[in-house]
Design an enzyme around this catalytic site. Structure first.
Site, mmCIF file in Angstrom:
data_model
loop_
_atom_site.group_PDB
_atom_site.id
_atom_site.type_symbol
_atom_site.label_atom_id
_atom_site.label_comp_id
_atom_site.label_asym_id
_atom_site.label_seq_id
_atom_site.Cartn_x
_atom_site.Cartn_y
_atom_site.Cartn_z
ATOM 1 N N SER A 48 53.274 36.405 35.893
ATOM 2 C CA SER A 48 52.739 36.510 34.531
ATOM 3 C C SER A 48 53.588 37.452 33.676
ATOM 4 C CB SER A 48 51.309 37.049 34.563
ATOM 5 O OG SER A 48 50.462 36.187 35.296
HETATM 6 N N1 SAH Z 1 48.811 37.280 39.548
HETATM 7 C C1 SAH Z 1 50.043 36.551 39.706
HETATM 8 C C2 SAH Z 1 50.053 35.377 38.750
HETATM 9 C C3 SAH Z 1 50.712 34.186 39.369
HETATM 10 S S1 SAH Z 1 50.477 32.689 38.465
HETATM 11 C C4 SAH Z 1 51.267 37.438 39.536
HETATM 12 O O1 SAH Z 1 51.109 38.579 39.093
HETATM 13 O O2 SAH Z 1 52.364 37.026 39.862
HETATM 14 C C5 SAH Z 1 48.893 32.138 39.060
HETATM 15 C C6 SAH Z 1 48.739 31.921 40.532
HETATM 16 O O3 SAH Z 1 47.434 31.364 40.732
HETATM 17 C C7 SAH Z 1 49.706 30.923 41.142
HETATM 18 O O4 SAH Z 1 50.373 31.515 42.217
HETATM 19 C C8 SAH Z 1 48.822 29.754 41.589
HETATM 20 O O5 SAH Z 1 49.256 29.109 42.777
HETATM 21 C C9 SAH Z 1 47.497 30.463 41.808
HETATM 22 N N2 SAH Z 1 46.307 29.608 41.777
HETATM 23 C C10 SAH Z 1 46.034 28.540 40.987
HETATM 24 N N3 SAH Z 1 44.839 28.007 41.281
HETATM 25 C C11 SAH Z 1 44.321 28.761 42.299
HETATM 26 C C12 SAH Z 1 43.118 28.688 43.065
HETATM 27 N N4 SAH Z 1 42.185 27.749 42.866
HETATM 28 N N5 SAH Z 1 42.936 29.614 44.030
HETATM 29 C C13 SAH Z 1 43.867 30.581 44.285
HETATM 30 N N6 SAH Z 1 45.028 30.683 43.605
HETATM 31 C C14 SAH Z 1 45.256 29.783 42.621
#
Ligand code: SAH
Length: 203
Positions: A48
Site C-alpha cells: 500500500s
Molecule cells: N497490508 C499490506 C497490503 C497488501 S495489498 C501491505 O502493507 O503490504 C492487500 C492484500 O490483501 C494482498 O496481499 C491480498 O492478497 C490480500 N487479500 C485480499 N483478499 C483477502 C482475503 N479475503 N483474505 C486475506 N487476504 C486478502
C-alpha cells in the site's frame, strides 16, 4: 504526510523508523521506496501507499496491547507499523506465496510477536476473537458479517468499502452493541480487491 493530515506522532514515528525498501522485492525500485507509491510485491499484489498505511493506522488509534486483526498481510509493511504502535497483532493473507514469504521475513526482522495466518479474511479468525480492532487492507465489496461478530463491543472495523466510482470509501465502524454499528466516512482510496477463498501458489 503531516501536510496531508497525518497528525498522530506515534504513527509518524513508526513510518519514520521502518525501512520500507526492505518490503519491496524488486531492488531496482528501492530508490523509489520512500515515495508515496504502491509497488508490486508478487502474486499480483502491491504494498500500500505509505499515506494509506498511515491513514488506516491513525484511524485505528492503537493503544499498546490492543488485540488487532489485519486482513491482507501482503508485504508485512502495515503489520510492522501496527507492531511498532504496540498492537498484539494477528494477520491473515489469502495468497499462499505471500504468506510463505512474509511470515519468516518478518520474524527475521525481529517482529516475533506477530501471529501470521494463511486463509480467507472474510471469515476472520474466530479462535482468537473478540478483537479490539480489525483493519482490512484490500477493497471490500461488502461489510463482512463474520468480522463484525469478532469485534468486541466498543471495537472498531476500518474498512475500504467499494463505492459507485470504482474506488473505496474509508469507513470506521464502531460496534456500539450487538445491533448498532456507528459509521464514520473518510476520504476515498484505491486498493487491490478483497477476494474470497484461499489462493494456492498457482493463482
Ligand atoms: N497490508 C499490506 C497490503 C497488501 S495489498 C501491505 O502493507 O503490504 C492487500 C492484500 O490483501 C494482498 O496481499 C491480498 O492478497 C490480500 N487479500 C485480499 N483478499 C483477502 C482475503 N479475503 N483474505 C486475506 N487476504 C486478502
Amino acid at each position: 504526510m503531516e501536510q496531508k493530515g497525518i497528525t498522530d506522532q506515534k504513527v509518524l514515528a513508526a513510518i519514520d523508523k521502518i525501512e520500507r525498501h526492505l518490503f519491496i522485492p524488486d531492488t531496482a525500485l528501492h530508490s523509489h521506496a520512500y515515495e508515496n507509491k504502491a509497488f508490486p510485491i508478487g502474486a499480483g499484489q502491491t504494498i500500500s501507499h505509505p499515506y494509506t498505511v498511515a491513514f488506516q493506522s491513525q484511524l485505528l488509534e492503537v493503544q499498546p496491547g490492543d488485540k488487532i486483526l489485519e486482513i491482507g498481510t501482503g508485504s508485512g509493511y502495515q503489520a510492522a507499523v501496527l507492531a511498532e504502535l504496540g498492537a498484539d497483532l494477528y494477520t491473515i493473507e489469502r495468497q499462499k506465496a505471500l504468506y510463505d514469504k512474509t511470515a519468516p521475513f518478518m520474524k527475521a526482522l525481529g517482529y516475533k510477536q506477530i501471529k501470521f495466518y494463511y486463509g480467507d479474511g472474510f471469515k476472520g479468525k474466530p479462535a482468537f476473537a473478540p478483537y479490539e480492532k480489525i483493519v482490512i487492507t484490500a477493497a471490500a465489496p461488502e461489510i463482512p458479517e463474520a468480522l463484525i461478530k469478532q469485534l468486541r463491543i466498543g471495537g472498531r472495523l476500518i474498512i475500504p468499502l467499494n463505492n459507485k466510482e470504482g474506488k473505496q470509501d474509508m469507513l470506521r465502524l464502531t460496534k456500539v452493541d450487538e445491533q448498532i454499528l456507528q459509521k464514520e466516512v473518510f476520504e476515498q482510496f484505491a486498493f487491490v480487491p478483497m477476494l474470497r477463498g484461499e489462493a494456492g501458489n498457482k493463482e
